[in-house]
Design a protein around this motif. Structure first.
Motif, short mmCIF file in Angstrom:
data_model
loop_
_atom_site.label_atom_id
_atom_site.label_comp_id
_atom_site.label_asym_id
_atom_site.label_seq_id
_atom_site.Cartn_x
_atom_site.Cartn_y
_atom_site.Cartn_z
N GLU A 124 -17.49 -18.80 -30.26
CA GLU A 124 -18.85 -19.28 -30.55
C GLU A 124 -19.13 -19.26 -32.06
OE1 GLU A 124 -21.98 -17.33 -28.39
OE2 GLU A 124 -23.48 -18.75 -29.11
N LYS A 133 -15.48 -19.94 -37.54
CA LYS A 133 -16.25 -20.73 -38.51
C LYS A 133 -15.90 -20.30 -39.93
CE LYS A 133 -19.98 -21.75 -35.25
NZ LYS A 133 -21.36 -21.40 -34.80
N HIS A 191 -13.08 -24.14 -33.53
CA HIS A 191 -14.43 -24.57 -33.95
C HIS A 191 -14.86 -23.69 -35.11
CE1 HIS A 191 -18.57 -25.98 -33.38
NE2 HIS A 191 -18.96 -24.73 -33.47
N GLU A 235 -20.92 -32.15 -37.22
CA GLU A 235 -22.33 -32.47 -37.54
C GLU A 235 -22.54 -33.11 -38.90
OE1 GLU A 235 -24.37 -28.76 -36.85
OE2 GLU A 235 -23.82 -28.71 -34.75
N GLU A 259 -20.21 -28.53 -25.95
CA GLU A 259 -21.14 -27.39 -26.06
C GLU A 259 -22.29 -27.54 -25.06
OE1 GLU A 259 -22.40 -26.83 -30.16
OE2 GLU A 259 -20.40 -27.29 -30.93
O1 G3I Z 1 -23.44 -11.42 -36.78
C1 G3I Z 1 -24.74 -11.30 -37.33
C2 G3I Z 1 -25.26 -9.89 -37.19
O2 G3I Z 1 -24.43 -9.03 -37.95
C3 G3I Z 1 -26.70 -9.83 -37.68
O3 G3I Z 1 -27.21 -8.55 -37.46
C4 G3I Z 1 -27.53 -10.86 -36.93
C5 G3I Z 1 -28.98 -10.88 -37.43
O4 G3I Z 1 -29.53 -12.16 -37.44
O5 G3I Z 1 -26.98 -12.12 -37.12
C6 G3I Z 1 -25.67 -12.24 -36.62
O6 G3I Z 1 -25.19 -13.55 -36.86
C7 G3I Z 1 -25.73 -14.54 -36.03
C8 G3I Z 1 -24.57 -15.21 -35.28
O7 G3I Z 1 -25.05 -16.30 -34.53
C9 G3I Z 1 -23.87 -14.25 -34.32
O8 G3I Z 1 -24.75 -13.82 -33.32
C10 G3I Z 1 -26.45 -15.55 -36.88
O9 G3I Z 1 -27.59 -14.97 -37.47
C11 G3I Z 1 -26.83 -16.75 -36.07
O10 G3I Z 1 -27.33 -17.76 -36.96
C12 G3I Z 1 -25.62 -17.31 -35.35
O11 G3I Z 1 -26.05 -18.39 -34.55
C13 G3I Z 1 -25.03 -19.27 -34.12
C14 G3I Z 1 -25.32 -20.66 -34.62
O12 G3I Z 1 -24.34 -21.56 -34.12
C15 G3I Z 1 -25.32 -20.71 -36.14
O13 G3I Z 1 -25.29 -22.01 -36.63
C16 G3I Z 1 -24.99 -19.25 -32.60
O14 G3I Z 1 -24.54 -17.98 -32.15
C17 G3I Z 1 -24.07 -20.34 -32.08
O15 G3I Z 1 -24.21 -20.47 -30.69
C18 G3I Z 1 -24.41 -21.67 -32.72
O16 G3I Z 1 -23.50 -22.64 -32.26
C19 G3I Z 1 -23.71 -23.96 -32.74
C20 G3I Z 1 -22.35 -24.60 -32.90
O17 G3I Z 1 -21.53 -23.83 -33.73
C21 G3I Z 1 -22.47 -26.02 -33.45
N1 G3I Z 1 -23.38 -26.81 -32.64
C22 G3I Z 1 -24.69 -26.23 -32.39
C23 G3I Z 1 -24.55 -24.83 -31.79
C24 G3I Z 1 -25.89 -24.25 -31.45
O18 G3I Z 1 -26.69 -24.05 -32.58
#
Ligand code: G3I
Length: 302
Positions: A43, A47, A80, A127, A235
């Motif tokens: 997920e 990246k 991914h 994207e 996704e």
């Molecule tokens: O790992 C940190 C953690 O240490 C911290 O305490 C916490 C506080 O905010 O953040 C954590 O990181 C987060 C990460 O997910 C892991 O959970 C990020 O803030 C958060 O922004 C991130 O979100 C991801 C998102 O992509 C970011 O762009 C989602 O999990 C993930 O599902 C999402 O996936 C994307 C695909 O890659 C591309 N297409 C859209 C899709 C949905 O947005």
């Protein structure tokens, strides 16, 4: 068949899920993921910010946890993603021009070399098109290095791991009538005409009330496949998880011989990036939702 993976395999397709490394210690999660799916997408762990936190210093610890879990459990892996405007480490966000272009190339080589031979499909570029009616590329630091950044990424990727299928991946490109879909189509057609190495197009399929599923998704899949690329649903999640929508999406993939398979973006609703939409196939307690049964029945041919 009684699991999504086995049911999809009847037509030579896979059924996958996004996996978060931080959840691999949860037995309910790994039991469902291990049983139902035969393809895995990390997920977040493959990246740019995760794999190259400092320039030239790669960190594959989290990505390897996901890959090793997948391999141990007999699942293929979608990589991914290699070039994206989002989730860039700070050092990359501050680059531009020639140095950024070189950093992108070095990143693709570094990550793909580490995973060489182990990844079925890579989302090489993610994207890159703008939302809305412009049909333009999305403005980003990568786009400002020159319009050819996408083809450079694909040529770099082909050289780094010739065995991986190389995909372009995007969202809001499922509806054939949308400008973003048409812009992506024109790019893929141009790449095929000029011999830019692209093998597949990933349709994220994050459906919600603002960008809902439309039955012309099947037309979109067919038209891209007719360009000579494979297509994949990469996704999938649907706000409210209506069983009919999940069945329709599944049948759209089954109707297109070049549709390789379907990946849902998480296991249980509580694992989703948007849990308030309850968009997935399993409840937080691990029980199967009506959408699960609808997908399984569709994969089983009825
Ligand atoms: O790992 C940190 C953690 O240490 C911290 O305490 C916490 C506080 O905010 O953040 C954590 O990181 C987060 C990460 O997910 C892991 O959970 C990020 O803030 C958060 O922004 C991130 O979100 C991801 C998102 O992509 C970011 O762009 C989602 O999990 C993930 O599902 C999402 O996936 C994307 C695909 O890659 C591309 N297409 C859209 C899709 C949905 O947005």
């Amino acid at each position: 068949e009684s699991t999504l993976a086995a049911a999809a395999a009847q037509s030579g397709r896979y059924f996958g899920t996004a996996i978060a490394s931080g959840r691999l210690g949860d037995p309910s999660y790994t039991t469902i993921a291990g049983r139902e799916f035969n393809s895995v997408t990390a997920e977040n762990e493959m990246k740019i910010d995760a794999t190259e936190p400092r320039r030239g210093q790669f960190d594959f610890a989290a990505g390897d946890r996901v890959l090793n879990w997948a391999v141990r459990n007999g699942k293929q892996v979608r990589g991914h993603t290699l070039a994206w405007h989002s989730q860039q480490p700070g050092w990359m966000q501050s680059l531009s021009g020639g140095p950024l272009r070189q950093a992108m190339i070095d990143h693709i080589k570094g990550v793909m070399t580490h995973y060489k031979g182990k990844i079925a499909q890579w989302d090489v570029v993610n994207e890159a098109f703008a939302d809305g009616s412009s049909g333009a590329r999305r403005d980003s630091n990568l786009q400002r290095t020159g319009n050819d950044w996408i083809e450079v990424a694909f040529r770099t990727a082909r050289a780094a791991d010739p065995a991986a299928k190389l995909c372009y991946n995007d969202y809001n490109v499922e509806n054939w009538t949308w400008a973003k879909t048409q812009a992506m189509y024109a790019m893929v057609r141009d790449f095929k005409q000029r011999g830019v190495p692209i093998d597949c197009v990933g349709f994220q399929a994050h459906f919600n009330n603002d960008s809902p599923y439309n039955s012309n998704f099947r037309t979109t899949l067919r038209n891209f496949a007719a360009l000579g690329v494979d297509v994949a649903i990469t996704e999938l999640d649907v706000q409210g998880a209506p069983a009919t929508t999940y069945a329709n999406v599944t049948n759209d993939c089954l109707a297109v011989s070049r549709c390789l398979g379907i990946t849902v973006w998480g296991v249980r609703d509580t694992d989703s990036w948007r849990p308030e939409h309850t968009p997935l196939l399993f409840n937080g307690d691990g029980s199967k939702k009506p959408a699960y049964t609808a997908v399984l029945n569709a994969l089983n041919g009825g």
